[in-house]
Design a protein around this motif. Structure first.
Motif, PDB file in Angstrom:
ATOM      1  N   TYR B  50     -20.623  26.492 -18.631  1.00  0.00           N
ATOM      2  CA  TYR B  50     -19.467  26.833 -17.799  1.00  0.00           C
ATOM      3  C   TYR B  50     -18.158  26.660 -18.560  1.00  0.00           C
ATOM      4  O   TYR B  50     -17.259  27.498 -18.460  1.00  0.00           O
ATOM      5  N   ALA B  51     -18.067  25.544 -19.307  1.00  0.00           N
ATOM      6  CA  ALA B  51     -16.825  25.303 -20.044  1.00  0.00           C
ATOM      7  C   ALA B  51     -16.615  26.417 -21.065  1.00  0.00           C
ATOM      8  O   ALA B  51     -15.493  26.915 -21.226  1.00  0.00           O
ATOM      9  N   GLY B  52     -17.718  26.829 -21.745  1.00  0.00           N
ATOM     10  CA  GLY B  52     -17.621  27.904 -22.720  1.00  0.00           C
ATOM     11  C   GLY B  52     -17.107  29.184 -22.081  1.00  0.00           C
ATOM     12  O   GLY B  52     -16.182  29.830 -22.575  1.00  0.00           O
ATOM     13  N   ILE B  53     -17.693  29.531 -20.926  1.00  0.00           N
ATOM     14  CA  ILE B  53     -17.274  30.755 -20.233  1.00  0.00           C
ATOM     15  C   ILE B  53     -15.805  30.645 -19.830  1.00  0.00           C
ATOM     16  O   ILE B  53     -15.015  31.580 -19.992  1.00  0.00           O
ATOM     17  N   THR B  54     -15.428  29.476 -19.314  1.00  0.00           N
ATOM     18  CA  THR B  54     -14.061  29.303 -18.825  1.00  0.00           C
ATOM     19  C   THR B  54     -13.057  29.460 -19.958  1.00  0.00           C
ATOM     20  O   THR B  54     -12.074  30.189 -19.827  1.00  0.00           O
ATOM     21  N   THR B  71     -17.114  21.258 -26.200  1.00  0.00           N
ATOM     22  CA  THR B  71     -17.960  20.139 -26.602  1.00  0.00           C
ATOM     23  C   THR B  71     -17.231  18.823 -26.422  1.00  0.00           C
ATOM     24  O   THR B  71     -17.785  17.858 -25.884  1.00  0.00           O
ATOM     25  N   ALA B  72     -15.959  18.791 -26.835  1.00  0.00           N
ATOM     26  CA  ALA B  72     -15.192  17.561 -26.712  1.00  0.00           C
ATOM     27  C   ALA B  72     -15.062  17.159 -25.246  1.00  0.00           C
ATOM     28  O   ALA B  72     -15.245  15.992 -24.875  1.00  0.00           O
ATOM     29  N   LEU B  73     -14.792  18.139 -24.412  1.00  0.00           N
ATOM     30  CA  LEU B  73     -14.586  17.860 -22.986  1.00  0.00           C
ATOM     31  C   LEU B  73     -15.850  17.297 -22.346  1.00  0.00           C
ATOM     32  O   LEU B  73     -15.820  16.285 -21.641  1.00  0.00           O
ATOM     33  N   VAL B  74     -16.996  17.959 -22.624  1.00  0.00           N
ATOM     34  CA  VAL B  74     -18.247  17.515 -22.012  1.00  0.00           C
ATOM     35  C   VAL B  74     -18.646  16.148 -22.569  1.00  0.00           C
ATOM     36  O   VAL B  74     -19.140  15.290 -21.832  1.00  0.00           O
ATOM     37  N   SER B  75     -18.399  15.922 -23.874  1.00  0.00           N
ATOM     38  CA  SER B  75     -18.692  14.602 -24.441  1.00  0.00           C
ATOM     39  C   SER B  75     -17.881  13.537 -23.728  1.00  0.00           C
ATOM     40  O   SER B  75     -18.387  12.445 -23.435  1.00  0.00           O
ATOM     41  N   LEU B  76     -16.616  13.869 -23.436  1.00  0.00           N
ATOM     42  CA  LEU B  76     -15.775  12.906 -22.726  1.00  0.00           C
ATOM     43  C   LEU B  76     -16.349  12.598 -21.349  1.00  0.00           C
ATOM     44  O   LEU B  76     -16.332  11.441 -20.917  1.00  0.00           O
ATOM     45  N   VAL B  77     -16.864  13.624 -20.671  1.00  0.00           N
ATOM     46  CA  VAL B  77     -17.485  13.387 -19.369  1.00  0.00           C
ATOM     47  C   VAL B  77     -18.655  12.420 -19.532  1.00  0.00           C
ATOM     48  O   VAL B  77     -18.811  11.471 -18.755  1.00  0.00           O
ATOM     49  N   GLY B  78     -19.467  12.653 -20.583  1.00  0.00           N
ATOM     50  CA  GLY B  78     -20.598  11.763 -20.846  1.00  0.00           C
ATOM     51  C   GLY B  78     -20.146  10.329 -21.079  1.00  0.00           C
ATOM     52  O   GLY B  78     -20.697   9.389 -20.513  1.00  0.00           O
ATOM     53  N   PHE B 195     -24.009   8.262 -25.816  1.00  0.00           N
ATOM     54  CA  PHE B 195     -23.913   9.100 -24.611  1.00  0.00           C
ATOM     55  C   PHE B 195     -23.022  10.311 -24.844  1.00  0.00           C
ATOM     56  O   PHE B 195     -23.309  11.403 -24.358  1.00  0.00           O
ATOM     57  N   GLY B 196     -21.938  10.101 -25.596  1.00  0.00           N
ATOM     58  CA  GLY B 196     -21.054  11.226 -25.878  1.00  0.00           C
ATOM     59  C   GLY B 196     -21.758  12.289 -26.696  1.00  0.00           C
ATOM     60  O   GLY B 196     -21.688  13.484 -26.393  1.00  0.00           O
ATOM     61  N   ALA B 197     -22.495  11.870 -27.732  1.00  0.00           N
ATOM     62  CA  ALA B 197     -23.181  12.842 -28.590  1.00  0.00           C
ATOM     63  C   ALA B 197     -24.319  13.511 -27.830  1.00  0.00           C
ATOM     64  O   ALA B 197     -24.549  14.713 -27.984  1.00  0.00           O
ATOM     65  N   GLY B 202     -26.055  18.664 -25.665  1.00  0.00           N
ATOM     66  CA  GLY B 202     -26.431  19.500 -24.525  1.00  0.00           C
ATOM     67  C   GLY B 202     -25.421  20.612 -24.325  1.00  0.00           C
ATOM     68  O   GLY B 202     -25.773  21.783 -24.134  1.00  0.00           O
ATOM     69  N   ALA B 203     -24.136  20.247 -24.388  1.00  0.00           N
ATOM     70  CA  ALA B 203     -23.073  21.215 -24.148  1.00  0.00           C
ATOM     71  C   ALA B 203     -23.099  22.325 -25.186  1.00  0.00           C
ATOM     72  O   ALA B 203     -22.947  23.507 -24.856  1.00  0.00           O
ATOM     73  N   LEU B 204     -23.328  21.967 -26.458  1.00  0.00           N
ATOM     74  CA  LEU B 204     -23.396  22.980 -27.515  1.00  0.00           C
ATOM     75  C   LEU B 204     -24.511  23.976 -27.222  1.00  0.00           C
ATOM     76  O   LEU B 204     -24.340  25.187 -27.391  1.00  0.00           O
ATOM     77  N   GLY B 205     -25.650  23.451 -26.745  1.00  0.00           N
ATOM     78  CA  GLY B 205     -26.733  24.340 -26.352  1.00  0.00           C
ATOM     79  C   GLY B 205     -26.284  25.315 -25.274  1.00  0.00           C
ATOM     80  O   GLY B 205     -26.559  26.512 -25.335  1.00  0.00           O
ATOM     81  N   GLY B 206     -25.570  24.773 -24.296  1.00  0.00           N
ATOM     82  CA  GLY B 206     -25.107  25.613 -23.194  1.00  0.00           C
ATOM     83  C   GLY B 206     -24.154  26.700 -23.652  1.00  0.00           C
ATOM     84  O   GLY B 206     -24.251  27.854 -23.225  1.00  0.00           O
TER      85      GLY B 206
END
Lengths: 329, 293
Positions: B50-54, B71-78, B195-197, B202-206
């Motif tokens: 979703y982040a990629g699309i956005t 990736t940075a954003l999703v890692s931060l969520v993690g 957890f961040g990595a 996962g996010a990179l895969g997405g």
């Protein structure tokens, strides 16, 4: 059993007997019945989650299997109510053995994943094996229960049968926990390696507890099928498993009365959360996160702590906790 | 005829297999370092998509900035979940932590539904949409880019863990926390890294798979199970095992859906998971673990 305790039980049972007379509208009676069915389910999840320390997402699946067995036995095979009820209990037993035997040797997360995989496989079977399960539209026309010539047509009448089954299940569950086996179960949960060293057959005990819990869940499914007279795969989503875990954690995992408080609160809360439509799951998710941080022993744990502070007796409260070598000395 | 079809199935499995590798790597990371199975792994994958699309489609960033930002954003969520939700549960029974990660998955799923709506989103084509014909086997060019991208990420990640000072410290922390702390590794940083990595992988895969797959809020659930299956197939906790398991799972899944039935594609994976757990839960590459007191 002391006389005061006997009177207490009598009073509770008396209240439960007159309860359906208070709410005469069918909706209220449906909610009341659902509370009891969910109490059975929450007790069975508490046996696995609270007492043996296994995170299960598969109990709703077992509940669905029980409902389907009862539905099939009473519609397509034409068995009587009692026979189909017993058959679904038997189904729960077999499922418990089949699922429990390979998976219970595994550690926590593996077990949880295995139950999820089991749930997805069963959902696919329910939806795609149309000749037996009726596919996505399910099985309709499940007859109302007839027991010894007495037919229980309305939900108000059916209430008494559900109450009876719930009470029997509750006393079995209570006696299991209170007996020496209950202590063994808790010892196994807190440190499985040490328990094994003390001569407890961990694998067999886990399997027994799991099988008992699947029998309970399957019987709850049978009760549900004959109440709503209709089973379909959509009635047993994975979200229900999450709701069951919320009940157990909210009530107090690993406490005898926990599932009862939990199921009453969650069933009522669910009626209001329905207005949030799909976002009730968001509430559940946050509820679990916050409960685990701030109230990990649930309502019962809070009450017990409060009670022991009032009486100034240092009574041991059986929280779920991992006991390492350091603490055992 | 049969051989060429077999090759075709294997070739088209590589892209999705490489994504499974990334997810399995995330699982291996958390389980090796902290003995935690992160149930929300697939939901970070969904968030990444979703982040990629956005960023790419809605905000119009170039693709390389999109990758870094999402990736940075999703890692931060993690990391945020690790700090707020998992840390307080550290000393309790392990089942609470497990359940907390499952609750994280529910929260992320439904938050995504709140933000992006329940419908499926599709990213525009990022790579070229040409189809290569390699001696009879048709391979879309974008699949090659996805696979290469995933392999590049894995190599980079591995080099970071093996060669850099920070990575060596994190590996030491996974082996023996107290000793690593004594040697000056910040455990707080190491835990957040894990957890961040994990979330970032996962996010990179997405992000990578978004152009050839529809992204919807509940997609993470299936990918959690598939990533876990891949990790267990190779041996949970081993990096080589994660990579082997990811590609193997992609190929097995594609062969099953190609030669048996595509409606039961996911069921094969679930059955495979049950069979692995039954027969050899330690996976292909690892020796059975003996629990010590």
């Amino acid at each position: 059993m002391s006389i005061s305790r006997f009177l207490k039980y009598l009073a509770v049972i008396g209240i439960l007997l007159v309860l359906p007379l208070v709410t005469r509208n069918p909706y209220g009676q449906h909610i009341l019945n659902m509370i009891f069915i969910y109490t059975i389910l929450a007790m069975s999840v508490n046996l696995v989650f609270g007492y043996t320390g296994g995170l299960t997402f598969g109990h709703v699946t077992v509940y669905a299997i029980g409902a389907y067995i009862s539905a099939l036995a009473s519609t397509k095979l034409g068995f009587s109510y009692l026979t189909s009820f017993i058959l679904s209990g038997l189904g729960g037993f077999l499922v418990g053995i089949f699922i429990g035997y390979p998976t219970l040797k595994l550690a926590g997360a593996y077990f949880a994943m295995a139950t999820i995989a089991f749930d997805r496989i069963m959902q696919t079977i329910f939806i795609n094996w149309e000749s037996v399960t009726g596919g996505p539209s399910g099985i309709t026309g499940i007859p109302y229960p007839v027991l010894g010539g007495v037919s229980l047509k309305t939900e108000g009448q059916y209430y008494y049968l559900i109450l009876l089954v719930t009470l029997i299940v509750f006393f079995l569950y209570r006696n299991l926990i209170r007996s020496h086996i209950g202590k063994t179960i808790m010892a196994m949960r807190d440190n499985p390696v040490a328990a094994e060293a003390m001569g407890i057959n961990v694998a067999r005990l886990r399997l027994s507890v799991f099988t008992i819990s699947t029998i309970f869940a399957s019987l709850a499914g049978s009760l549900y099928a004959h109440m709503v007279k209709y089973v379909a795969p959509g009635a047993f989503p994975l979200e229900e498993s999450v709701a069951l875990l919320v009940m157990v954690v909210l009530g107090g995992p690993g406490f005898l009365m926990g599932p009862i408080y939990g199921s009453i609160i969650v069933v009522f809360a669910n009626e209001y959360l329905q207005y949030l439509e799909s976002f009730n799951m968001l509430v559940y998710g946050f509820a679990i996160l916050l409960l685990l941080i701030f109230l990990p022993s649930g309502i019962t744990g809070m009450l017990e702590r409060f009670k022991s502070r009032l009486s100034r007796k240092k009574e041991g409260i059986d929280y779920i906790r991992e006991v390492g070598i350091e603490e055992m000395r | 005829m049969f051989v060429s079809e077999l090759l075709q199935q294997i070739a088209s499995a590589l892209a999705i297999g490489s994504i499974y590798c990334l997810l399995a790597l995330g699982f291996s990371l958390t389980s090796r370092a902290l003995n935690v199975i992160h149930f929300a792994q697939g939901d970070f994958f969904m968030l990444g998509g979703y982040a990629g699309i956005t960023f790419y489609m809605l905000l119009g960033f170039p693709f390389w900035i999109t990758i870094i930002l999402s990736t940075a954003l999703v890692s931060l969520v993690g990391v945020a979940f690790e700090r707020t939700a998992y840390k307080p549960l550290w000393k309790r029974h392990h089942i609470f932590l497990l359940m907390s990660t499952a609750a994280t998955s529910i929260v992320l799923q439904n938050s995504a539904m709140l933000i992006w709506g329940p419908d499926a989103w599709r990213s525009p084509k990022i790579f070229s949409d040409k189809v290569l014909n390699i001696s009879g086997v048709l391979v879309p060019e974008e699949m090659i880019w996805i696979t290469l991208g995933a392999i590049l990420i894995m190599i980079f990640f591995n080099v970071f863990l093996q060669k850099s000072k920070l990575g060596k410290g994190f590996r030491a922390a996974a082996q023996d926390r107290e000793m690593a702390q004594g040697m000056g590794v910040s455990l707080k940083l190491a835990d957040s890294f894990v957890f961040g990595a994990g979330a970032g992988l996962g996010a990179l895969g997405g992000i990578l798979i978004a152009p050839i797959l529809f992204v919807y809020p509940t997609i993470g659930f299936v990918f959690t199970i598939k990533g876990f299956t891949a990790a267990v197939l190779g041996g949970l906790g081993s990096i080589r095992g994660a990579i082997l398991g990811g590609f193997l799972l992609g190929i097995i899944e594609n062969l099953c859906s190609g030669f048996i039935s595509s409606t039961y594609k996911d069921v094969f994976v679930f059955l495979l998971l049950l069979v692995i757990l039954l027969v050899k839960p330690s996976g292909l590459l690892l020796k059975p673990k003996v629990e010590k007191v």
